[in-house]
Design a protein around this motif. Sequence first.
Motif, mmCIF file in Angstrom:
data_model
loop_
_atom_site.group_PDB
_atom_site.id
_atom_site.type_symbol
_atom_site.label_atom_id
_atom_site.label_comp_id
_atom_site.label_asym_id
_atom_site.label_seq_id
_atom_site.Cartn_x
_atom_site.Cartn_y
_atom_site.Cartn_z
ATOM 1 N N MET A 1 0.930 -1.324 0.022
ATOM 2 C CA MET A 1 -0.050 -0.135 -0.028
ATOM 3 C C MET A 1 0.811 1.324 0.140
ATOM 4 S SD MET A 1 -2.882 1.400 2.673
ATOM 5 C CE MET A 1 -4.315 0.241 2.035
ATOM 6 N N LYS A 2 0.686 1.998 -0.671
ATOM 7 C CA LYS A 2 1.282 3.399 -1.093
ATOM 8 C C LYS A 2 0.713 4.323 -0.290
ATOM 9 C CE LYS A 2 4.392 6.210 -3.018
ATOM 10 N NZ LYS A 2 5.851 6.429 -2.675
ATOM 11 N N ILE A 3 1.436 5.214 0.446
ATOM 12 C CA ILE A 3 0.777 6.072 1.716
ATOM 13 C C ILE A 3 1.192 7.494 1.100
ATOM 14 C CG2 ILE A 3 0.428 6.864 4.008
ATOM 15 C CD1 ILE A 3 -0.343 4.031 3.328
ATOM 16 N N ALA A 4 0.517 8.710 1.341
ATOM 17 C CA ALA A 4 0.633 10.069 1.103
ATOM 18 C C ALA A 4 0.324 10.736 2.123
ATOM 19 C CB ALA A 4 0.187 10.546 -0.193
ATOM 20 N N THR A 18 5.530 7.352 11.433
ATOM 21 C CA THR A 18 5.367 5.937 11.869
ATOM 22 C C THR A 18 4.812 4.901 10.623
ATOM 23 O OG1 THR A 18 3.842 7.377 13.662
ATOM 24 C CG2 THR A 18 2.846 5.111 13.062
ATOM 25 N N PHE A 19 4.217 5.443 9.531
ATOM 26 C CA PHE A 19 3.898 4.484 8.549
ATOM 27 C C PHE A 19 5.440 3.984 7.827
ATOM 28 C CE2 PHE A 19 -0.493 6.208 8.100
ATOM 29 C CZ PHE A 19 -1.010 5.077 7.674
ATOM 30 N N ALA A 20 6.204 4.827 7.643
ATOM 31 C CA ALA A 20 7.757 4.460 7.239
ATOM 32 C C ALA A 20 8.260 3.312 8.023
ATOM 33 C CB ALA A 20 8.435 5.512 7.164
ATOM 34 N N GLN A 21 8.082 3.645 9.390
ATOM 35 C CA GLN A 21 8.823 2.637 10.264
ATOM 36 C C GLN A 21 8.203 1.412 10.214
ATOM 37 O OE1 GLN A 21 9.686 4.344 14.245
ATOM 38 N NE2 GLN A 21 10.237 2.208 14.947
ATOM 39 N N SER A 22 7.021 1.286 9.896
ATOM 40 C CA SER A 22 5.948 0.050 9.886
ATOM 41 C C SER A 22 6.392 -0.470 8.296
ATOM 42 C CB SER A 22 4.775 0.313 10.142
ATOM 43 O OG SER A 22 4.585 0.892 11.565
ATOM 44 N N GLY A 23 7.096 0.018 7.577
ATOM 45 C CA GLY A 23 7.508 -0.774 6.335
ATOM 46 C C GLY A 23 6.846 -0.342 5.148
ATOM 47 N N TYR A 24 5.935 0.839 5.252
ATOM 48 C CA TYR A 24 5.429 1.259 4.084
ATOM 49 C C TYR A 24 6.026 2.654 3.273
ATOM 50 C CZ TYR A 24 1.135 -0.893 6.026
ATOM 51 O OH TYR A 24 0.287 -1.704 6.744
ATOM 52 N N ILE A 43 12.138 14.054 11.941
ATOM 53 C CA ILE A 43 12.063 12.462 11.898
ATOM 54 C C ILE A 43 13.314 11.890 12.030
ATOM 55 C CG2 ILE A 43 11.512 10.328 10.577
ATOM 56 C CD1 ILE A 43 9.556 12.409 8.865
ATOM 57 N N SER A 44 14.213 12.440 11.839
ATOM 58 C CA SER A 44 15.600 11.995 11.873
ATOM 59 C C SER A 44 16.188 11.866 13.157
ATOM 60 C CB SER A 44 16.706 12.927 10.952
ATOM 61 O OG SER A 44 18.044 12.290 11.172
ATOM 62 N N LYS A 45 15.950 13.033 13.885
ATOM 63 C CA LYS A 45 16.346 13.265 15.192
ATOM 64 C C LYS A 45 15.548 12.242 16.118
ATOM 65 C CE LYS A 45 18.015 18.237 15.063
ATOM 66 N NZ LYS A 45 17.371 19.530 15.692
ATOM 67 N N ASN A 46 14.283 12.054 15.882
ATOM 68 C CA ASN A 46 13.474 11.114 16.743
ATOM 69 C C ASN A 46 13.938 9.811 16.357
ATOM 70 O OD1 ASN A 46 11.993 13.143 17.847
ATOM 71 N ND2 ASN A 46 10.381 13.139 16.361
ATOM 72 N N LEU A 47 14.089 9.419 15.202
ATOM 73 C CA LEU A 47 14.799 8.258 15.172
ATOM 74 C C LEU A 47 16.123 7.917 15.727
ATOM 75 C CD1 LEU A 47 13.928 7.784 11.318
ATOM 76 C CD2 LEU A 47 13.046 6.352 13.320
ATOM 77 N N ASP A 48 16.877 9.002 15.972
ATOM 78 C CA ASP A 48 18.295 8.922 16.472
ATOM 79 C C ASP A 48 18.044 8.654 18.080
ATOM 80 O OD1 ASP A 48 20.024 9.477 14.402
ATOM 81 O OD2 ASP A 48 19.932 11.681 14.688
ATOM 82 N N THR A 64 13.940 3.655 7.395
ATOM 83 C CA THR A 64 12.581 4.445 7.500
ATOM 84 C C THR A 64 12.781 5.593 7.006
ATOM 85 O OG1 THR A 64 12.133 3.661 9.812
ATOM 86 C CG2 THR A 64 11.472 5.526 9.462
ATOM 87 N N LEU A 65 14.083 6.397 6.972
ATOM 88 C CA LEU A 65 14.316 7.832 6.160
ATOM 89 C C LEU A 65 14.076 7.106 4.683
ATOM 90 C CD1 LEU A 65 17.244 9.341 8.239
ATOM 91 C CD2 LEU A 65 14.589 9.979 8.420
ATOM 92 N N ASP A 66 14.568 6.180 4.141
ATOM 93 C CA ASP A 66 14.540 5.925 2.641
ATOM 94 C C ASP A 66 13.426 5.704 2.391
ATOM 95 O OD1 ASP A 66 17.510 6.177 2.716
ATOM 96 O OD2 ASP A 66 17.878 4.206 2.805
ATOM 97 N N ALA A 67 12.344 5.314 3.204
ATOM 98 C CA ALA A 67 10.904 4.999 2.899
ATOM 99 C C ALA A 67 10.347 6.400 2.436
ATOM 100 C CB ALA A 67 10.176 4.319 3.780
ATOM 101 N N ILE A 68 10.846 7.392 2.809
ATOM 102 C CA ILE A 68 10.020 8.849 2.664
ATOM 103 C C ILE A 68 10.544 9.641 1.719
ATOM 104 C CG2 ILE A 68 9.103 10.735 3.750
ATOM 105 C CD1 ILE A 68 9.672 9.270 6.515
#
Length: 294
Positions: A1-4, A18-24, A43-48, A64-68
């Motif tokens: 599923m593609k999310i915008a 949240t979507f990207a970290q879940s694999g979308y 997003i990057s800081k929160n992932l750090d 996760t970053l690459d998915a966005i």
Amino acid sequence: MKIAVIGAGTMGNGIAHTFAQSGYSVNLVDISQDSLDRGMNTISKNLDRMVAKEKISAIEKQETLDAITTYTNLEEGVQHADLVVEAATENVDLKLKIFESLNKATKEDCILATNTSSISITQIAAVTDRSDKVIGMHFMNPVPIMKLVEIIRGYNTSDETTSTIMELSKKLSKAPVEVNDYPGFVANRILMPMINEAIETLYNGVAGVYEIDTVMKLGMAHPMGPLQLADFIGLDVCLSILEVMHDGFKNPKYAPCPLLVNMVRAGKFGVKSGEGFYDYTEHRKAEKVAAMFS
């Protein structure tokens, strides 16, 4: 599923995260490149922080970053989406304009969701020709941490759309709760009058900011006092929600406290402006956000 996701602000970047970290695969759309850059930086800081706490690996952060993918053009960002989640400012005219555009720019079978915290799903759906596929998906802040998602059915939202979004929310490791389309839904119909009453209590001189918040934290086991929570939500957002509820119910109990109105007029929005019921320096703002991810 593609999310915008439409809007790269606090809620939008949290939803994209949240979507990207879940694999979308996620397209994050905003009219401002600066907003997109700030959103991706957040997003990057929160992932750090999650990496530092060993909740995810450095590889998972990068995935996760690459998915966005970011877009400043709405049509390009949503044309292949299976689900669009709108997370723009809580302004009814803006949301109606966005949904008119989404109706034209997306595939016919694309589900259109809104992260609105109070505005009628039925009203938003009425500007589209797919009201059965329009639904509320109200995430809580901070999105990557908070489990609840209010799933709001508009008058014409189909069972199929509702079921799809309920199941999708579970795949995000969220706890979806289905509610019906009335002003404020459940969360804000209960929360905002409490916050407003806390502001009235301050306005009437019953007690100070610290004292009011301490009573609710220690006496009612709330993790955050109502005035501190209002600062975190944004006093402008609180005012907008109360105005929607006051207009929708025609009941004076939802009328915003004059103190809240004046603070918003003065540009005191809470954490995001640096001052609300509390004073926030840049350092303290960073500490507060970091604490939410601990």
